[in-house]
Design an enzyme around this catalytic site. Structure first.
Site, PDB file in Angstrom:
ATOM      1  CB  THR A 350      19.361 -13.866 -41.301  1.00  0.00           C
ATOM      2  OG1 THR A 350      20.439 -14.645 -41.143  1.00  0.00           O
ATOM      3  CG2 THR A 350      18.656 -13.368 -39.910  1.00  0.00           C
ATOM      4  N   GLY A 433      25.060 -13.167 -41.321  1.00  0.00           N
ATOM      5  CA  GLY A 433      25.916 -14.262 -40.922  1.00  0.00           C
ATOM      6  C   GLY A 433      26.986 -13.585 -40.162  1.00  0.00           C
TER       7      GLY A 433
END
Length: 530
Positions: A350, A433
């Site tokens: 991410t 995550g």
């Protein structure tokens, strides 16, 4: 006060604008956009687009996006959910017919309709200032002309060589010499550049209709997917009402479910039941933080789902009664052994972006393809890396987060925002995550409970409970005495396979009129301001 004998870095300090990202090129692009007349929203979108080019394993236009926005320094925080839904034809029967008890990573079933571009276009139209083409121009330049490979990007890329080699287009684009590009080598993505140009001209329709959508749909269907052009054309995110809690005199804002931001608030509520004193890395403090996380994650796995498709007990999750009950279960003599089973994948990739501009517009922006390079599947003509967010679904009939048509999965990616006294104080976020909700709560605790500056709090050694009993991943920098005492109490500490998470944050000092930023030392990025 920072110990200047330690090999770390200082917080960034500026007066006018600041951006904090996990890649220097993205941070610089955000600052350049604001210097050219753009605002914080323009800058955040530009930075995210740049990272889609220069950090292709971490994020991409084929992923999802969540955003919190505090306009003009106010505490009236706006939230946007840019997560995608499953195709209309995808049901649990698809998995039953194939004998699957989970969603495979390199499968079209792991690809929900990407929501990032719809989110960018909507947020830019509503809150941006510069032409959309100018906002995307830096990313187009990097994708077309090339970018140098930085150390963390290289490291993460090499770990996915086998996955990338399994897809012909992924191998051609991302393993150009039969391997991951090395540090300092130049990499280009001409297909991505062409797609970004189309989006810059046509907006969201340049992605969700026409040749780009046709490329994604035809490729997914060739692999057995049930995606249609109608699924893509109808994709749309939405503005949502943030969920909040009070922590040490501050209001913490998160996006509501289907994201796990509410679980960060639950962890904070549990931590608020304990006094914070002494060493923030003491066995007692880490014991409390680990157990608060394990208990909150049990609630997450039982309850968090798409609220459009399942009942999510938001009020109960944020209630004092639940926080009191969970806090009372924590026993500093030993680790808890009676916890519900977890059911969440661990891998993640991410990018998170904090931006504040001259008008004190504050943006907390997160964009993701979930695992590194998502599914590892790449649409052949458009160069879109397709995420694997569908792996967060359960395939258990009756589970709130079970796969269903036009449903959004539980999401790990969560932007955060802090306000106090009627004004915004800090956009912040933690990548990683499964770790993200824990990371949000623990970062804020280190800042507000222990008075650490942002960079000190970000640099601290991290631990993360795994979804299997009392196992806890620990970074090698955790003090030996602390690790030994946690082990004695019954925690099974294991070395982490990867550095745990990554964070960015910008704190607004209203009294002095300055901005103070920190950026993850485990990544390549930096916080910079003018």
């Amino acid at each position: 006060m920072r110990n200047f004998e330690r090999p770390t870095r200082s917080v960034a300090v500026s007066r006018q604008t600041m951006a904090a990202t996990s890649h220097p090129s993205a941070t610089l692009a955000a600052l350049q956009i604001m210097e050219a007349g753009g605002n914080a929203m323009d800058a955040a979108i530009a930075a995210s687009a740049v990272q889609c080019a220069v950090e292709p394993g971490s994020t991409g236009i084929g992923g999802d996006c969540f955003v919190l926005f505090a306009p003009n320094g106010s505490d009236q925080v706006i939230a946007y959910n840019g997560s995608g839904r499953t195709p209309a034809a995808l049901t649990l029967d698809w998995f039953t017919e194939r004998g699957l008890d989970e969603v495979p990573r390199q499968s079209p079933a792991a690809v929900t309709i990407p929501g990032a571009i719809d989110a960018w276009a909507r947020l830019h139209a509503d809150h941006g200032r510069m032409p959309f083409a100018d906002v995307l121009a830096p990313a187009i330049r990097f994708a077309e002309d090339g970018y140098g490979i930085s150390p963390r990007v290289h490291r993460d890329w090499t770990l996915e060589e086998t996955v990338l080699a399994a897809d012909p287009t992924a191998a051609r684009i991302f393993l150009p010499a039969g391997r991951a590009p090395r540090i300092g080598e130049v990499h280009r993505q001409p297909e991505l550049a062409a797609t970004l140009k189309r989006i810059a001209t046509d907006g969201r329709d340049g992605f969700y209709t026409g040749p780009v959508a046709e490329d994604m749909v035809s490729y997914l269907r060739s692999l057995g997917g049930v995606h249609t052009l109608e699924d893509f054309a109808g994709a749309s995110g939405e503005y949502v009402t943030p969920v909040t809690t009070d922590f040490r005199g501050h209001t913490v804002h998160e996006c509501p479910p289907n994201g796990q931001g509410i679980i960060a608030l639950l962890i904070l509520n549990i931590l608020s039941r304990f006094d914070a004193k002494g060493d923030p890395q003491s066995p007692d403090r880490l014991h409390i933080e680990i157990e608060a996380t394990r208990l909150a994650y049990a609630a997450r796995d039982a309850w968090i789902a798409d609220p459009d498709k399942a009942e999510v007990p938001v009020e109960e999750i944020l209630s004092d009664e639940l926080a009191d009950r969970l806090a009372s279960m924590i026993d500093l003599r030993h680790a808890l052994t009676d916890l519900p089973a977890f059911d969440m994948p661990l891998h993640r990739d991410t990018v998170y972006i904090s931006v504040v501009d001259r008008d004190r517009n504050a943006v907390s922006f997160i964009n993701s393809v979930f695992y590194s390079f998502g599914t590892g599947l790449v649409a052949p003509r458009s160069g879109v890396v397709l995420h694997n967010r569908g792996q967060s679904f359960s395939v258990k009939p009756g589970h709130p987060n079970a796969v269903a048509p036009l449903k959004r999965p539980l999401h790990t990616i969560i932007p955060g925002m802090v306000t106090r006294g009627g004004r915004v104080e800090m956009p912040f976020g933690v990548m990683g995550g499964y770790y993200q909700a824990m990371g949000h709560a623990h970062l804020l605790s280190k800042v507000f409970d222990y008075g650490m500056d942002l960079q000190e709090a970000i640099d601290l050694p991290r631990v993360m409970p795994r979804p299997d009993g009392t196992r806890v991943e620990a970074e090698g920098t955790l003090p030996t005495a602390t690790a030994e005492e946690l082990t004695r109490r019954g925690f099974d500490l294991v070395p982490t396979e990867d550095p745990i998470g990554g964070a960015q944050a910008i704190r607004i000092d209203w009294e002095n009129g300055t901005l103070i930023g920190g950026s993850e030392s485990r990544k390549d990025g930096v916080a910079l301001g003018l």
